[in-house]
Structure formats: C-alpha cells, structure tokens
Scaffold this motif. Structure first.
Motif, PDB file in Angstrom:
ATOM      1  N   THR A  87      16.008  18.558 -39.989  1.00 29.06           N
ATOM      2  CA  THR A  87      15.106  17.404 -39.969  1.00 29.06           C
ATOM      3  C   THR A  87      15.806  16.183 -39.387  1.00 29.06           C
ATOM      4  O   THR A  87      15.263  15.496 -38.505  1.00 29.06           O
ATOM      5  N   VAL A  88      17.022  15.913 -39.854  1.00 23.22           N
ATOM      6  CA  VAL A  88      17.775  14.752 -39.340  1.00 23.22           C
ATOM      7  C   VAL A  88      18.044  14.919 -37.853  1.00 23.22           C
ATOM      8  O   VAL A  88      17.819  13.988 -37.050  1.00 23.22           O
ATOM      9  N   MET A  89      18.527  16.104 -37.449  1.00 28.62           N
ATOM     10  CA  MET A  89      18.838  16.323 -36.031  1.00 28.62           C
ATOM     11  C   MET A  89      17.582  16.247 -35.169  1.00 28.62           C
ATOM     12  O   MET A  89      17.610  15.700 -34.056  1.00 28.62           O
ATOM     13  N   SER A  90      16.473  16.782 -35.674  1.00 31.00           N
ATOM     14  CA  SER A  90      15.219  16.745 -34.909  1.00 31.00           C
ATOM     15  C   SER A  90      14.762  15.314 -34.669  1.00 31.00           C
ATOM     16  O   SER A  90      14.336  14.963 -33.565  1.00 31.00           O
ATOM     17  N   LEU A  91      14.820  14.479 -35.697  1.00 31.71           N
ATOM     18  CA  LEU A  91      14.393  13.089 -35.543  1.00 31.71           C
ATOM     19  C   LEU A  91      15.272  12.356 -34.536  1.00 31.71           C
ATOM     20  O   LEU A  91      14.776  11.562 -33.708  1.00 31.71           O
ATOM     21  N   LEU A  92      16.577  12.618 -34.566  1.00 34.84           N
ATOM     22  CA  LEU A  92      17.480  11.998 -33.596  1.00 34.84           C
ATOM     23  C   LEU A  92      17.198  12.498 -32.175  1.00 34.84           C
ATOM     24  O   LEU A  92      17.191  11.720 -31.215  1.00 34.84           O
ATOM     25  N   ILE A  93      16.948  13.808 -32.054  1.00 29.07           N
ATOM     26  CA  ILE A  93      16.647  14.384 -30.740  1.00 29.07           C
ATOM     27  C   ILE A  93      15.349  13.813 -30.180  1.00 29.07           C
ATOM     28  O   ILE A  93      15.266  13.439 -29.005  1.00 29.07           O
ATOM     29  N   ILE A  94      14.317  13.738 -31.015  1.00 24.63           N
ATOM     30  CA  ILE A  94      13.020  13.216 -30.570  1.00 24.63           C
ATOM     31  C   ILE A  94      13.162  11.772 -30.118  1.00 24.63           C
ATOM     32  O   ILE A  94      12.623  11.373 -29.069  1.00 24.63           O
ATOM     33  N   ALA A  95      13.902  10.968 -30.886  1.00 24.35           N
ATOM     34  CA  ALA A  95      14.105   9.563 -30.498  1.00 24.35           C
ATOM     35  C   ALA A  95      14.818   9.470 -29.158  1.00 24.35           C
ATOM     36  O   ALA A  95      14.424   8.687 -28.272  1.00 24.35           O
ATOM     37  N   GLY A  96      15.865  10.278 -28.971  1.00 26.68           N
ATOM     38  CA  GLY A  96      16.600  10.261 -27.709  1.00 26.68           C
ATOM     39  C   GLY A  96      15.752  10.711 -26.535  1.00 26.68           C
ATOM     40  O   GLY A  96      15.791  10.118 -25.447  1.00 26.68           O
ATOM     41  N   MET A  97      14.965  11.779 -26.738  1.00 22.73           N
ATOM     42  CA  MET A  97      14.103  12.268 -25.662  1.00 22.73           C
ATOM     43  C   MET A  97      13.043  11.250 -25.274  1.00 22.73           C
ATOM     44  O   MET A  97      12.719  11.093 -24.092  1.00 22.73           O
ATOM     45  N   LEU A  98      12.495  10.561 -26.272  1.00 21.48           N
ATOM     46  CA  LEU A  98      11.482   9.548 -25.973  1.00 21.48           C
ATOM     47  C   LEU A  98      12.066   8.432 -25.116  1.00 21.48           C
ATOM     48  O   LEU A  98      11.415   7.947 -24.174  1.00 21.48           O
ATOM     49  N   VAL A  99      13.299   8.024 -25.426  1.00 20.30           N
ATOM     50  CA  VAL A  99      13.942   6.974 -24.625  1.00 20.30           C
ATOM     51  C   VAL A  99      14.157   7.444 -23.195  1.00 20.30           C
ATOM     52  O   VAL A  99      13.799   6.758 -22.228  1.00 20.30           O
ATOM     53  N   ILE A 100      14.752   8.641 -23.034  1.00 22.44           N
ATOM     54  CA  ILE A 100      15.092   9.140 -21.697  1.00 22.44           C
ATOM     55  C   ILE A 100      13.843   9.413 -20.862  1.00 22.44           C
ATOM     56  O   ILE A 100      13.705   8.923 -19.729  1.00 22.44           O
ATOM     57  N   TYR A 101      12.906  10.171 -21.414  1.00 19.74           N
ATOM     58  CA  TYR A 101      11.767  10.623 -20.620  1.00 19.74           C
ATOM     59  C   TYR A 101      10.666   9.573 -20.502  1.00 19.74           C
ATOM     60  O   TYR A 101       9.934   9.562 -19.505  1.00 19.74           O
ATOM     61  N   SER A 102      10.535   8.689 -21.474  1.00 19.05           N
ATOM     62  CA  SER A 102       9.536   7.617 -21.348  1.00 19.05           C
ATOM     63  C   SER A 102       9.942   6.625 -20.268  1.00 19.05           C
ATOM     64  O   SER A 102       9.115   6.196 -19.452  1.00 19.05           O
ATOM     65  N   SER A 103      11.227   6.225 -20.262  1.00 21.44           N
ATOM     66  CA  SER A 103      11.694   5.314 -19.210  1.00 21.44           C
ATOM     67  C   SER A 103      11.582   5.982 -17.849  1.00 21.44           C
ATOM     68  O   SER A 103      11.236   5.337 -16.848  1.00 21.44           O
ATOM     69  N   ASN A 104      11.833   7.275 -17.796  1.00 25.19           N
ATOM     70  CA  ASN A 104      11.706   8.029 -16.555  1.00 25.19           C
ATOM     71  C   ASN A 104      10.257   8.053 -16.077  1.00 25.19           C
ATOM     72  O   ASN A 104       9.967   7.888 -14.880  1.00 25.19           O
ATOM     73  N   LEU A 105       9.336   8.239 -17.007  1.00 27.98           N
ATOM     74  CA  LEU A 105       7.916   8.300 -16.660  1.00 27.98           C
ATOM     75  C   LEU A 105       7.423   6.958 -16.139  1.00 27.98           C
ATOM     76  O   LEU A 105       6.676   6.896 -15.156  1.00 27.98           O
ATOM     77  N   VAL A 106       7.843   5.885 -16.795  1.00 31.79           N
ATOM     78  CA  VAL A 106       7.434   4.544 -16.361  1.00 31.79           C
ATOM     79  C   VAL A 106       7.975   4.240 -14.968  1.00 31.79           C
ATOM     80  O   VAL A 106       7.269   3.700 -14.099  1.00 31.79           O
ATOM     81  N   ALA A 107       9.237   4.595 -14.720  1.00 31.63           N
ATOM     82  CA  ALA A 107       9.885   4.266 -13.449  1.00 31.63           C
ATOM     83  C   ALA A 107       9.349   5.091 -12.279  1.00 31.63           C
ATOM     84  O   ALA A 107       9.388   4.634 -11.130  1.00 31.63           O
ATOM     85  N   ASN A 108       8.821   6.299 -12.567  1.00 34.16           N
ATOM     86  CA  ASN A 108       8.458   7.206 -11.473  1.00 34.16           C
ATOM     87  C   ASN A 108       7.020   7.696 -11.527  1.00 34.16           C
ATOM     88  O   ASN A 108       6.689   8.696 -10.890  1.00 34.16           O
ATOM     89  N   PHE A 109       6.148   7.009 -12.263  1.00 29.79           N
ATOM     90  CA  PHE A 109       4.788   7.507 -12.447  1.00 29.79           C
ATOM     91  C   PHE A 109       4.038   7.750 -11.136  1.00 29.79           C
ATOM     92  O   PHE A 109       3.333   8.760 -11.006  1.00 29.79           O
ATOM     93  N   PRO A 110       4.149   6.880 -10.136  1.00 32.26           N
ATOM     94  CA  PRO A 110       3.441   7.158  -8.870  1.00 32.26           C
ATOM     95  C   PRO A 110       3.833   8.495  -8.256  1.00 32.26           C
ATOM     96  O   PRO A 110       3.018   9.166  -7.618  1.00 32.26           O
ATOM     97  N   ARG A 111       5.072   8.892  -8.464  1.00 38.55           N
ATOM     98  CA  ARG A 111       5.534  10.167  -7.922  1.00 38.55           C
ATOM     99  C   ARG A 111       4.808  11.341  -8.588  1.00 38.55           C
ATOM    100  O   ARG A 111       4.525  12.355  -7.940  1.00 38.55           O
ATOM    101  N   LEU A 112       4.459  11.213  -9.861  1.00 40.82           N
ATOM    102  CA  LEU A 112       3.742  12.268 -10.563  1.00 40.82           C
ATOM    103  C   LEU A 112       2.388  12.523  -9.906  1.00 40.82           C
ATOM    104  O   LEU A 112       1.968  13.664  -9.723  1.00 40.82           O
ATOM    105  N   LEU A 113       1.678  11.464  -9.557  1.00 39.83           N
ATOM    106  CA  LEU A 113       0.378  11.608  -8.905  1.00 39.83           C
ATOM    107  C   LEU A 113       0.513  12.340  -7.576  1.00 39.83           C
ATOM    108  O   LEU A 113      -0.342  13.150  -7.204  1.00 39.83           O
ATOM    109  N   GLN A 114       1.611  12.054  -6.873  1.00 42.12           N
ATOM    110  CA  GLN A 114       1.845  12.724  -5.595  1.00 42.12           C
ATOM    111  C   GLN A 114       2.088  14.217  -5.798  1.00 42.12           C
ATOM    112  O   GLN A 114       1.525  15.053  -5.082  1.00 42.12           O
ATOM    113  N   VAL A 115       2.914  14.558  -6.791  1.00 42.91           N
ATOM    114  CA  VAL A 115       3.207  15.961  -7.067  1.00 42.91           C
ATOM    115  C   VAL A 115       1.945  16.695  -7.515  1.00 42.91           C
ATOM    116  O   VAL A 115       1.714  17.847  -7.144  1.00 42.91           O
ATOM    117  N   MET A 116       1.118  16.031  -8.310  1.00 44.72           N
ATOM    118  CA  MET A 116      -0.106  16.651  -8.798  1.00 44.72           C
ATOM    119  C   MET A 116      -1.055  17.027  -7.671  1.00 44.72           C
ATOM    120  O   MET A 116      -1.884  17.932  -7.814  1.00 44.72           O
TER     121      MET A 116
END
Length: 385
Positions: A156-185
């Motif tokens: 439980t402790v490790m999962s919460l830490l992992i989820i928090a870390g993933m949200l930081v990494i992938y959310s910032s990535n999504l915000v920075a590159n969202f137009p690229r997602l539309l192109q790939v789609m």
C-alpha cells in the motif's frame, strides 16, 4: 458499524494495492513493456491497456471469490481445489499453474534485481552492482517473512508513492506534449499490422499478469465476503487501468521515436518537462518497482512452501521456515540477475504471456463459467424435486 465498514474498505484497498505493486515491475517502470505491448501499435494504445486490465480483473475476481469461499490461499491448494471439476485434468492444470508461476517469479524478480542494481550503481557510482543487488535482496527478504498483513501494508505504501510519482512524470508530459497526441491519433499504425495484432498483444499482456495469480491469492486471506472481493476487484481495476493507460498514452506522445529507446521513461522525462525532478522520480520509481514486484512474488512462493510444510508436519510453519523459504527464492532470483540474462528474460515475458493465455486464463474462466451454469441450474432442480 461505520468503523467496521471502514476497516473492510481498508483491507480491500490493501489487497488492490498488492495487485498494483506486483504489476508495477521493472518493465512497467522503465516503460519498455508499455512500448512492446501497446505503444508500437500506435493509437490503439489509448484503449488496449484497459482491455488488458479488464481481463486480468475478471480472472482475479474468479480466483479471489473461490479462495475466500473455500479458504485456500497458497496457489497449490487453490489450483487443486479450483480445477477439481476437470477430473483427471486437474493435476495437469495445477502443475501448469505451479510451473508458470515459478518461471515468472525467476524472470520478473531477476529483472527487478538487475534493473535495481543498475540504477543504484548509476546513482551511487561507488556502490558496486552486486552490492546493490544484495542490498535489494535483503530488503525484499525482510518484507516477506512477516506474513500477508506486512506485505499488504508495504504494498500500500509503495503503491501510493508509485502513483504519486507516475502522476507527476506523466501528467507533466501530457501537458507539455498534448498536441502531439492528437497528431498520433490521426495516424494509422501501419507498421504493426492494425487492430488484431494489437488486440492479441493486449491479451498476452493480461495473460502474463494472470500467471502471477498465486501472488494475488496469497494475500486474499484478509478478504471475508463476496462483497469484499467485488470491492477489491473494482478498486484494483481502476488503479491498474488508470495508471497503465496514463503511462501508455504518455509514451504514445513520442511515437514513433520512442520505439527504439531502451528505457522509454527516461526519454519521456527528458522531453516531458520533468527536468531534474523527473530524473530523480524515475530512479525512485524503478527502485520501488523492484521492491514491490519482488515482495509480491516472493511472498506468493513462500506461502506455497509454508502450506506444504504445515500439511506435512501437522502444525503451523515456524518463522524459521518462512525465512528459509523466502531466502531460497530470493537467492535463486538474485542468481538469475547475476548472470546477466536480461535479453533472455525480455523474450521470456512474451513467451510466458503467449503460453498463459490458453493454459491459465482460458481454463480459469471456463471453470468459473461452468460453476455459474451449475449454480444457476441447482434451484430449478431442487424445485422440481
């Protein structure tokens, strides 16, 4: 009444987090599994992770319901009882469950040790690779010898830490590159042959995770009722599907350049606005993945040995038996990592997934379907009598 309900929800959450913590291994953390199973098929990676987790959830729901109803939690006792309706085929499928679990235990935990040792050596160059893997082995061993309650709390402790870390990494990535997602789609995944190969790959991923069914039944002794199982399955589905889809879409943003990256998560961090914090988070996530996967898998095997010991001696296994059983599996996995079998292990994942689909997933679902049909017919037969 409310306090008791809150307590039951807490147990359900902890079992769901064991699922996530075991699922989140070195291949998931590095992003390489995401690319191999989803992203290389293009925009299908937006929904095929959800299909995978849906299939995993269905299999685990069947396994947990049976384990709770019959009080069988080590994977050998569970498989023997579960496959009884198959008659003379029961020993065959019980052996398959055992064999596939041991294979994935050595593969996944070996990858975990090797990946973790490499990361530690990169962060702390003065720490030799083998010293780092030994330290990780000791940590995993220390978390697996105190029973399912400790495994659930640690996960439980490790999962919460992992989820928090993933949200930081992938959310910032999504915000920075969202137009690229539309192109790939808008682009068709021509290179990999379209939808059906993408669907089969998502089934293989689910089957790979289902070969770990023994790790999940081992911690289900905290569940008490069918409602507990339903809650756990729903929570586990939401967490695993949400994180797997977020990570896959995050990698998809960099399609097709990311296909050739050995550690795609590093590329994502470098191009996703994570900066220095992202580098630190990536290293921390990989180390957490190493420990979380190792703990779940090793404990599942330890429970198998202690159940065998209890049946053989007629008394509960002592702490020494727990330690000895965990140590054997930790050392075996460490040896796999020490011999540098990473290329073989990487191919092994795809092989295990392809074999598990017909040999584990299909039989579990067929037996569950047969039991549902038998239960549905029973009241009618009783009424006629």
């Amino acid at each position: 009444m409310s306090g008791n309900s809150d307590s039951r929800w807490g147990v359900c959450c902890s079992v769901a987090f064991v699922w996530f913590a075991t699922h989140f291994g070195g291949g998931f953390a590095s992003g390489r599994q995401l690319v191999d199973f989803y992203v290389k098929y293009g925009w299908y990676a937006v929904f095929t992770p959800i299909l995978s987790v849906g299939l995993i959830a269905l299999v685990l729901w069947c396994a947990w319901q049976f384990a709770v109803r019959h009080g069988v939690y080590d994977y050998h006792s569970w498989s023997v009882r579960y496959f009884e309706p198959l008659g003379w085929l029961e020993p065959v499928f019980s052996m398959l469950i055992e064999a596939m679990y041991l294979i994935i235990l050595l593969l996944a935990t070996g990858v975990a040790f090797a990946t973790g040792g490499t990361v530690l050596n990169h962060i702390f160059p003065d720490i030799p690779y083998h010293v780092g893997t030994v330290g990780l082995a000791v940590l995993i061993l220390s978390l697996t010898i105190w029973g399912s309650g400790t495994v659930r709390k640690a996960s439980t402790v490790m999962s919460l830490l992992i989820i928090a870390g993933m949200l930081v990494i992938y959310s910032s990535n999504l915000v920075a590159n969202f137009p690229r997602l539309l192109q790939v789609m808008r682009e068709l995944p021509e290179a990999e042959g379209g939808f059906w190969p993408a669907l089969w790959q998502s089934v293989k991923y689910a089957a790979l995770q289902c070969s770990l069914v023994g790790a999940y039944t081992a911690v289900a002794d905290g569940l008490r009722t069918a409602r507990d199982v339903n809650r756990t399955t729903l929570l586990g589905f939401c967490v695993n599907a949400g994180m797997l889809t977020l990570a896959s879409v995050g990698a998809l943003l960099h399609f097709p350049a990311i296909l050739s990256e050995r550690a795609p998560v590093t590329y994502i961090t470098q191009h996703g606005g994570g900066g220095a914090l992202g580098v630190v988070l990536v290293s921390a996530l990989i180390l957490l993945a190493v420990v979380s996967t190792g703990v779940g898998l090793i404990y599942g095997s330890t429970r198998r040995i202690t159940a065998w010991w209890s049946a053989r001696t007629g008394r509960p296994a002592s702490r020494k038996v727990d330690v000895a059983a965990s140590a054997v599996y930790v050392v075996a996995s460490w040896c796999v990592a020490s011999y540098g079998l990473i290329p073989l292990i990487a191919k092994g994942y795809a092989w295990v997934g392809a074999m598990s689909a017909p040999l584990i997933v299909a039989p579990i679902l067929l037996v569950a379907f047969w039991r549902v049909l038998r239960t549905a017919r029973t009241p009618a037969v009783a009424a006629e009598g």
